[in-house]
Write an enzyme that holds these catalytic residues in place. Structure first.
Site, PDB file in Angstrom:
ATOM      1  N   HIS A  34      39.071  22.621 -22.614  1.00 50.33           N
ATOM      2  CA  HIS A  34      39.675  24.105 -22.507  1.00 50.33           C
ATOM      3  C   HIS A  34      40.388  24.488 -23.844  1.00 50.33           C
ATOM      4  CE1 HIS A  34      43.998  22.690 -22.168  1.00 50.33           C
ATOM      5  NE2 HIS A  34      43.543  21.641 -21.434  1.00 50.33           N
TER       6      HIS A  34
ATOM      7  N   GLU B 133      42.801  26.916 -18.282  1.00 48.44           N
ATOM      8  CA  GLU B 133      42.949  25.494 -17.744  1.00 48.44           C
ATOM      9  C   GLU B 133      44.324  25.273 -17.268  1.00 48.44           C
ATOM     10  OE1 GLU B 133      43.592  21.140 -17.278  1.00 48.44           O
ATOM     11  OE2 GLU B 133      44.720  22.446 -18.651  1.00 48.44           O
TER      12      GLU B 133
HETATM   13 ZN   LIG Z   1      44.708  19.914 -21.081  1.00 46.33          ZN
END
Ligand SMILES: [Zn+2]
Length: 329
Positions: free
Chosen positions: A63, A195
């Protein structure tokens, strides 16, 4: 791996939901290396490397968003109240500097008058001072997001920065793509959004890719600092292969495959059971009818603080392990 790349990635601005700046940095790195590049509707950058055709469709995710703070209220003197983007502790906020997307800098202060000053502060008792004197001259508006400010540093083999979570995972993916020579597999490198808040970017990109196998590369905490919660992950002892975290159980076949590849190539590794926290893998394994999913975790101390610390060797060994997986049939 070049430290310049890591520095560029960790120092870029990119709180969850505002990933344009970090995406531009990553795009410049992967564009010359990928066979195909796209930005998905929720903002994830997906770079595809086409294999020779006999292999499987593999999705890798790291992410690009980072934790941060978001303005909720500006008072009449120009001080900004805020909420957390992702897991932010008040303990790591006091006295730190934050930066907004337009470059506005602020210092996080703590209310002087508190009922019980011996107790840990709450986020609601903190404010951001951007040097304004009134609501009207405050450059920050409701909904603006800021990230911690802290330059990249090295100390021996340790690498220290804000946003190691998960820019170091992005660095591992970029370096893997760079070194990948031949592969039977069709590989999608996902640099995911959001995320830290909802796992939305990886979830939706994985849906489009419809992979046979997915692997997230993210950080995990360690159990090797004074009085830490007992956990069998040590900084510098190799990439951690996830068994379980609070959002998923890694697919046993993927976990075992990662262990076998590490053993076969003499790459040090550890097994990870993380009791709090999860990764993009938890979302990717649940798309469509389900995707066998595992995680390579880079051990990291002080996760979600402005000074997250990883070890250079763990980073290098994570790239080696990923290459073993991708180059094998
Ligand atoms: Zn992370």
């Amino acid at each position: 791996m070049k430290k310049d790349l890591i520095r560029k990635l960790v120092e870029a601005y990119g709180p969850s939901g505002v990933e344009e700046q970090i995406r531009t940095v990553i795009r410049a790195e992967v564009e010359p290396l990928a066979d195909e590049l796209r930005v998905d509707p929720l903002g994830s950058l997906v770079a595809r490397k086409q294999g020779s055709g006999e292999g499987r469709r593999i999705a890798l995710a790291a992410h690009m968003d980072e934790i941060g703070v978001m303005a909720t209220y500006v008072d009449e003197k120009g001080f900004v109240r805020f909420t957390a983007i992702g897991g932010v502790s008040a303990l790591t906020c006091v006295g730190t500097r934050v930066e907004f997307g337009d470059g506005t800098l602020g210092v996080i202060g703590l209310e002087k008058k508190r009922d019980d000053a011996s107790r840990a502060p709450k986020l609601s008792q903190l404010y951001i001072d951007v040097g304004a004197t009134s609501r009207d001259d405050c450059p920050v508006h409701i909904g603006d997001s800021a990230v911690f400010v802290r330059p990249f540093a090295t100390q021996g083999s340790r690498l220290i920065a804000k946003a190691m979570d998960d820019r170091i995972g992005c660095a591992v993916l970029i370096e893997t793509l760079r070194r990948l020579e031949q592969t039977p597999h069709d590989i999608y490198f996902i640099f995911s959004t959001q995320e830290e808040t909802t796992l939305s970017g990886a979830r939706t990109s994985a849906y489009t890719i419809d992979p046979d196998l997915a692997i997230a590369v993210d950080v995990t905490t360690t159990g090797d600092t004074p009085e830490s919660h007992p956990m069998a992950v040590v900084l510098g002892n190799g990439p951690a292969i996830k068994v379980k975290d609070s959002g998923m159980i890694a697919h046993p076949e993927v976990r075992d495959m990662l262990v076998q590849r590490a053993k076969g190539a003499d790459i040090p590794y550890q097994l990870e059971v993380l009791e709090r926290g999860t990764t993009d893998a938890a979302a990717m394994q649940l798309v469509r009818a389900g995707v066998p999913t595992g995680v390579i975790s880079i051990p990291c101390r002080y996760v979600h603080s402005p000074s997250e610390m990883v070890d250079e060797q763990d980073v290098e060994n994570s790239v080696r392990l990923l290459l073993e997986v991708l180059q094998a049939a």
